[in-house]
Design a protein around this motif. Structure first.
Motif, PDB file in Angstrom:
ATOM      1  N   PRO A 111      74.763  11.801 -17.645  1.00 11.01           N
ATOM      2  CA  PRO A 111      74.136  11.163 -18.809  1.00 11.01           C
ATOM      3  C   PRO A 111      75.126  11.027 -19.968  1.00 11.01           C
ATOM      4  N   SER A 112      75.085   9.881 -20.646  1.00 11.16           N
ATOM      5  CA  SER A 112      76.037   9.637 -21.739  1.00 11.16           C
ATOM      6  C   SER A 112      75.902  10.697 -22.830  1.00 11.16           C
ATOM      7  N   ASP A 225      74.134   5.654 -27.828  1.00 13.86           N
ATOM      8  CA  ASP A 225      74.000   7.069 -27.456  1.00 13.86           C
ATOM      9  C   ASP A 225      75.120   7.945 -28.006  1.00 13.86           C
ATOM     10  N   ILE A 226      76.370   7.563 -27.714  1.00 13.89           N
ATOM     11  CA  ILE A 226      77.457   8.487 -28.049  1.00 13.89           C
ATOM     12  C   ILE A 226      77.658   8.581 -29.560  1.00 13.89           C
TER      13      ILE A 226
ATOM     14  N   GLU B 207      69.091   7.598 -19.177  1.00 17.77           N
ATOM     15  CA  GLU B 207      68.611   6.771 -20.288  1.00 17.77           C
ATOM     16  C   GLU B 207      68.284   7.622 -21.513  1.00 17.77           C
ATOM     17  N   PHE B 208      68.604   7.093 -22.695  1.00 22.85           N
ATOM     18  CA  PHE B 208      68.429   7.884 -23.899  1.00 22.85           C
ATOM     19  C   PHE B 208      67.527   7.234 -24.951  1.00 22.85           C
ATOM     20  N   ARG B 221      59.455  14.802 -23.121  1.00 27.54           N
ATOM     21  CA  ARG B 221      60.864  14.622 -23.475  1.00 27.54           C
ATOM     22  C   ARG B 221      61.767  14.879 -22.268  1.00 27.54           C
ATOM     23  N   THR B 222      62.795  14.036 -22.135  1.00 31.12           N
ATOM     24  CA  THR B 222      63.699  14.162 -20.988  1.00 31.12           C
ATOM     25  C   THR B 222      64.967  14.919 -21.373  1.00 31.12           C
TER      26      THR B 222
END
Lengths: 287, 275
Positions: A111-112, A225-226, B207-208, B221-222
């Motif tokens: 994950p990023s 994200d980052i 995914e975020f 929440r993941t």
């Protein structure tokens, strides 16, 4: 004939429904929201293109747009170089090549957010790995995340780390499609290793390079994200990408203006995508 | 030969570069996760411990296992649904003749470049209205939609390698199109289909932005959101916990990447290299 069309319709229908309801409709919805003054605790008011006029006069927005552009350019350039090196290495035959290919995928596979957290700690001023190595070799310490130049460089490096594997994989596929005969011919003509790379390899893999370039450019323009994790847009808002800028307005409850920013990004990304599809020879590839 | 030697040296340097470039940050993550203090570099005292791991697995108020469970469930469900829906469409495009095929294929390609931020504001409002904020559904539906282009392109490239005569034989035997897909095409392309599912799993697992906007606490929440929002009691980030949680969460995707690298590379590049 008619029956096949009917069958095709029903086979594609589920995909169509998902895409329509969760991608196309929300974009139209976002555009609709962007035409309103839509802020929590204030009455909703239709303002037409008002938010867009505000956008054009918003200095902070243009700063974030500028940052996003320069960030994308720097990061994609670095990835293409590193990705080419990795692809060339992974294309050679040596022991444990399979494991190496798997290893090269790892930065991209996790994950990023996790990658971002790792880099955030690497960049820590007092006990991070980066300054530890720097102090050991040159006696200097860099304020990686506290200065605008340092933050920019930090983000470019972290983003390149995460996405170089993707570039490398695409380029590797290109390298594998170069006919070996061309190399033999070039060798006979007396071309050395580097000449063979620039005169034979690069021209042949050019279409693949362009595919990787444009995929990555569009991806970099959306970066979120980052930056969210590593700098949160700081210092002083300097590293706020357009996506993050939009998100910050959502967070404040200003959905009208946040949507306006996001629609702007949508138009930019889609223009690039459109040019890409026009330029690429996808028509034949598809069928 | 001189050139052979230059090449050997360059290759060795290249391999070293790949190893350092790709693995050093992971080594740092693991080192911090097993240390008593994250500042061991300047303290000069490493202090090996597994306390960080035990804590994030045991302390319920950290909710790490909840995040992990949510992530695994959501990603698993999305991967399967997306692969099935993508398979239907990919079958139609690779097998049937109908007008507008090129337009559909190109539209799906364009969709894969959709910026998520452009829909998340609307989705947030929509999910709030139907009461789906902080539920799995809030993530599953958008994830399926956003991963469909990937599913479609991968499966289309696998399906189009199977000769159409195989379908014709099944159709002559009285099977309909759907039966042909399920009983003939999917079993033949099973390895490809499974690797598509794995890649789709990774897509959702990582995914975020959607998860950040559409969930509010440990019930939905993941992992990425949990790790991004990890806060210490007194402001200082609990780096040991963050790195231990990161290491555990990376295990599934690292295993997928190492064991299925060949298929992942194939799947990702089919579309790009065909000219």
């Amino acid at each position: 004939m008619n029956r096949e069309i009917r069958e095709a319709f029903f086979f594609i229908l589920p995909l169509g429904i998902f895409v329509l309801l969760l991608m196309l409709l929300p974009v139209i919805g976002s555009f609709w929201i962007s035409l309103w003054q839509d802020v929590s605790f204030l009455p909703r008011k239709f303002t037409g293109l008002g938010n867009y006029f505000r956008l054009f006069k918003d200095f902070q927005f243009w700063q974030s747009a500028g940052f996003t552009l320069i960030f994308s350019f720097a990061s994609v350039t670095l990835e293409m170089v590193a990705g080419t090196i990795i692809a060339l290495v992974l294309n050679e035959s040596f022991r444990f090549r399979g494991i190496m290919r798997g290893t090269a995928l790892l930065p991209w596979a996790i994950p990023s957010v996790i990658g971002a957290r790792i880099w955030q700690l690497i960049y820590r001023y007092d006990y991070g790995l980066a300054n530890y190595v720097l102090r050991g070799t040159s006696g200097l310490s860099v304020n990686w995340l506290g200065s605008s130049g340092g933050a920019f460089l930090s983000l470019v490096l972290a983003d390149s780390w995460r996405t170089t594997p993707f570039v490398a994989i695409i380029l590797l596929a290109g390298l594998q499609s170069v006919p070996q005969g061309l190399y033999e011919q070039a060798k006979i003509d007396g071309a050395n290793l580097f000449q063979r790379f620039f005169k034979v390899t690069l021209p042949v893999i050019k279409p693949v390079v362009i595919v990787a370039l444009i995929f990555r450019t569009i991806d970099a323009l959306r970066v979120f994200d980052i930056i969210y994790v590593i700098t949160g847009g700081g210092p002083g808002g300097f590293t706020t990408s357009v996506s993050l800028y939009s998100y910050k307005y959502f967070l404040l409850g200003d959905f009208g203006y946040g949507s306006t920013v996001s629609i702007f990004l949508f138009i930019i990304a889609f223009t690039v995508a459109f040019l890409y599809i026009r330029a690429g020879r996808f028509r034949e590839a598809a069928l | 030969m001189k050139e052979e030697r230059i090449k050997r040296i360059l290759l060795t340097l290249g391999i070293l570069f790949v190893i350092v470039f790709c693995l050093l940050p992971f080594a740092w993550m693991v080192a911090v996760s097993f240390s008593e203090t994250p500042d061991f570099l300047i303290r000069g005292n490493y202090g090996f411990t597994i306390k960080n791991y035990l804590d994030i697995l045991r302390l319920e108020n950290l909710h790490f296992l909840d995040y992990l469970k949510n992530s695994l469930l959501v990603s698993g469900i999305v991967a399967i649904f997306s692969a099935l829906i993508g398979a239907l469409a990919a079958y139609a495009v690779s097998r049937l003749s109908f007008p507008g095929k090129v337009v559909i294929v190109l539209s799906v390609l364009a969709l894969s470049m959709f910026p998520q931020i452009s829909v998340v504001g609307y989705l947030y409002k929509f999910m709030s209205n139907i009461g789906w904020i902080n539920t799995y559904n809030a993530m599953i539906f958008p994830y399926v939609a956003f991963s469909l282009p990937l599913a479609f392109w991968m499966l289309m490239s696998y399906f189009s390698q199977i000769p159409k005569e195989i379908d014709d034989a099944a159709l002559v035997d009285g099977a309909n199109r759907f039966q042909t897909l399920v009983r003939v095409i999917l079993p033949i392309t099973l390895p490809g289909f499974l690797s598509a599912i794995l890649l789709l799993f990774m897509f959702s697992f990582n995914e975020f932005l959607f998860a950040l906007m559409l969930t509010t606490d440990f019930r939905a929440r993941t992992v990425p959101v949990g790790i991004a929002l990890f806060q210490g009691l007194h402001g200082e980030l609990p780096w040991g916990y963050i790195m231990a949680a990161s290491a555990i969460s990376s295990i599934p995707v690292i295993l997928i990447a190492l064991f299925f690298q060949r298929r992942i590379i194939q799947g990702l590049t089919r579309g790009a290299v065909k000219q």
